[in-house]
Design an enzyme around this catalytic site. Sequence first.
Site, PDB file in Angstrom:
ATOM      1  CD  GLU A   1      -4.299  -6.045 -26.568  1.00  0.00           C
ATOM      2  OE1 GLU A   1      -4.033  -5.407 -27.599  1.00  0.00           O
ATOM      3  OE2 GLU A   1      -3.923  -5.686 -25.433  1.00  0.00           O
TER       4      GLU A   1
ATOM      5  CE1 TYR B   1       2.099   0.942 -32.464  1.00  0.00           C
ATOM      6  CE2 TYR B   1       0.082   1.520 -31.301  1.00  0.00           C
ATOM      7  CZ  TYR B   1       1.225   0.751 -31.402  1.00  0.00           C
ATOM      8  OH  TYR B   1       1.486  -0.218 -30.458  1.00  0.00           O
TER       9      TYR B   1
ATOM     10  CG  ASP C   1      -5.851   1.578 -28.040  1.00  0.00           C
ATOM     11  OD1 ASP C   1      -5.828   2.678 -27.463  1.00  0.00           O
ATOM     12  OD2 ASP C   1      -4.963   0.719 -27.897  1.00  0.00           O
TER      13      ASP C   1
ATOM     14  CD  GLU D   1      -1.754  -0.163 -24.049  1.00  0.00           C
ATOM     15  OE1 GLU D   1      -0.833  -0.117 -24.899  1.00  0.00           O
ATOM     16  OE2 GLU D   1      -2.889  -0.558 -24.313  1.00  0.00           O
TER      17      GLU D   1
ATOM     18  CG  HIS E   1      -3.275   3.823 -29.937  1.00  0.00           C
ATOM     19  ND1 HIS E   1      -3.904   3.481 -31.119  1.00  0.00           N
ATOM     20  CD2 HIS E   1      -2.864   2.650 -29.394  1.00  0.00           C
ATOM     21  CE1 HIS E   1      -3.857   2.166 -31.287  1.00  0.00           C
ATOM     22  NE2 HIS E   1      -3.224   1.648 -30.250  1.00  0.00           N
TER      23      HIS E   1
ATOM     24  CD1 TRP F   1       3.063   7.819 -29.191  1.00  0.00           C
ATOM     25  CD2 TRP F   1       2.024   5.881 -29.335  1.00  0.00           C
ATOM     26  NE1 TRP F   1       4.001   6.869 -29.002  1.00  0.00           N
ATOM     27  CE2 TRP F   1       3.380   5.645 -29.090  1.00  0.00           C
ATOM     28  CE3 TRP F   1       1.171   4.778 -29.469  1.00  0.00           C
ATOM     29  CZ2 TRP F   1       3.914   4.365 -28.942  1.00  0.00           C
ATOM     30  CZ3 TRP F   1       1.704   3.516 -29.332  1.00  0.00           C
ATOM     31  CH2 TRP F   1       3.058   3.325 -29.077  1.00  0.00           C
TER      32      TRP F   1
ATOM     33  CD  GLU G   1      -6.694  -0.227 -25.053  1.00  0.00           C
ATOM     34  OE1 GLU G   1      -5.498  -0.410 -24.800  1.00  0.00           O
ATOM     35  OE2 GLU G   1      -7.341  -0.952 -25.831  1.00  0.00           O
TER      36      GLU G   1
ATOM     37  NE  ARG H   1      -6.285  -2.427 -22.703  1.00  0.00           N
ATOM     38  CZ  ARG H   1      -5.625  -3.427 -23.274  1.00  0.00           C
ATOM     39  NH1 ARG H   1      -5.706  -4.647 -22.791  1.00  0.00           N
ATOM     40  NH2 ARG H   1      -4.843  -3.195 -24.317  1.00  0.00           N
TER      41      ARG H   1
ATOM     42  NE  ARG I   1      -7.094  -2.491 -31.294  1.00  0.00           N
ATOM     43  CZ  ARG I   1      -5.812  -2.124 -31.173  1.00  0.00           C
ATOM     44  NH1 ARG I   1      -5.328  -1.827 -29.988  1.00  0.00           N
ATOM     45  NH2 ARG I   1      -5.018  -2.076 -32.228  1.00  0.00           N
TER      46      ARG I   1
END
Length: 414
Positions: free
Chosen positions: A351, A160, A222, A274, A224, A414, A248, A295, A148
């Site tokens: 991951e 982040y 990602d 996620e 976010h 985010w 992602e 995810r 990633r």
Amino acid sequence: MSRIDSAEVIITSPGRNFVTLKITTSDGVVGLGDATVNGRELAVASYLTDHVAPLLIGRDPANIEDTWQYLYRGAYWRRGPITMAAVAAVDVALWDIKAKVAGLPLYQLLGGASRKGALAYGHASGTTTEALFDSVRNHLDLGFRAIRIQTGVPGLGQVYGVAGDQRPGQRYDYEPARRNVVAGRALPVEEEWDTAAYLRHIPGVFEAVRHEFGPDLPLLHDGHHRMRPIEAARLARDLEPYRLFWLEDATPGEDPDALRLIRQHSTTPLAIGEVFNTAFDYQTLVTERLIDFVRSAVTHTGGITHMRKLLDFAGLYGIRSGMHGPTDVSPVGMAAALHLDLAIHNFGIQEYMKHSDTTLEVFRTSYTFTDGLLHPGVNPGLGVDLDEDLAARFEYTPAYLPINRTLDGTVHDW
């Protein structure tokens, strides 16, 4: 007949906070389940201690499906991250017990191995391109075959997903929940964010990474949840030349129309979920093939019982797994994911962020990482033991993920 004798919640903080459920049967068999919800740990601990554990005493630990439905449907209040993490902890602990009683690693009870190991991706990041390249090389040296890519954005401070300067032995390739005390209170760190600057910067980063490391290395990124739908569509299109394994969380996934818009503009594979916690969150996304990878984490999605149903459902539509596996999922939750990874047919990628040495002293694991592949091991059950005496030495300390604000001070997704 074996019965559940006790259900105990253990909170420990060997570098970061974890919530573990320990179920013990009348035969003395112990099962462990992960119930960690990053930044809301005590809510799950109370849910388990005050509302779930008393219901388990005397139940047959072998009746996993019945117990799952009893906790999910019987409570009336369904779904949500706290409820589903609590249900997951019970579910995983019962699967751990069942496999230990059978004398088999858990994946054997899920149909056996479908592969020799689970392809894992690591987190490379840097505040500059040179630092990012160093991080990629470090991950390649560690054996990762997929990586990633996250980077700092010119003009912004800490971002982040990008590692800052850490003390030796404390480096994470994304910032974990931080213990930020202001006037005696634990508060989230607030970071500045500028989506326009990010969208200008990221395509050039991937061009540089591809030039340096070639076309064959699987690359992931990602977002976010930081982009509006049209911004996410633009980024997905701009990244097409660099052939990402996935993009992602390009935009908040609870709005299917946003993902429809991205699909209209790009063929970049999408991963999301996620922050989801049931199969119902995915229903439209799966049936309309708006995503390519699921995810969710076992820890946050009702445990092995529910995740297996979700992944079987996704597999019918050609959608693969990409289970969440950061360090705020405990080694217990990581082990549970690996047993599923090994067994399911529609595995995609896992991951993997290695936990700190201190965490791995508290949670002793049998899973391994070799030549880019994770394997849960062959010990009966999950293959994870908890050193309770050592765990007791690490007291809970409040910590929170950061808050993003735009340059004008607006709280941002985010």
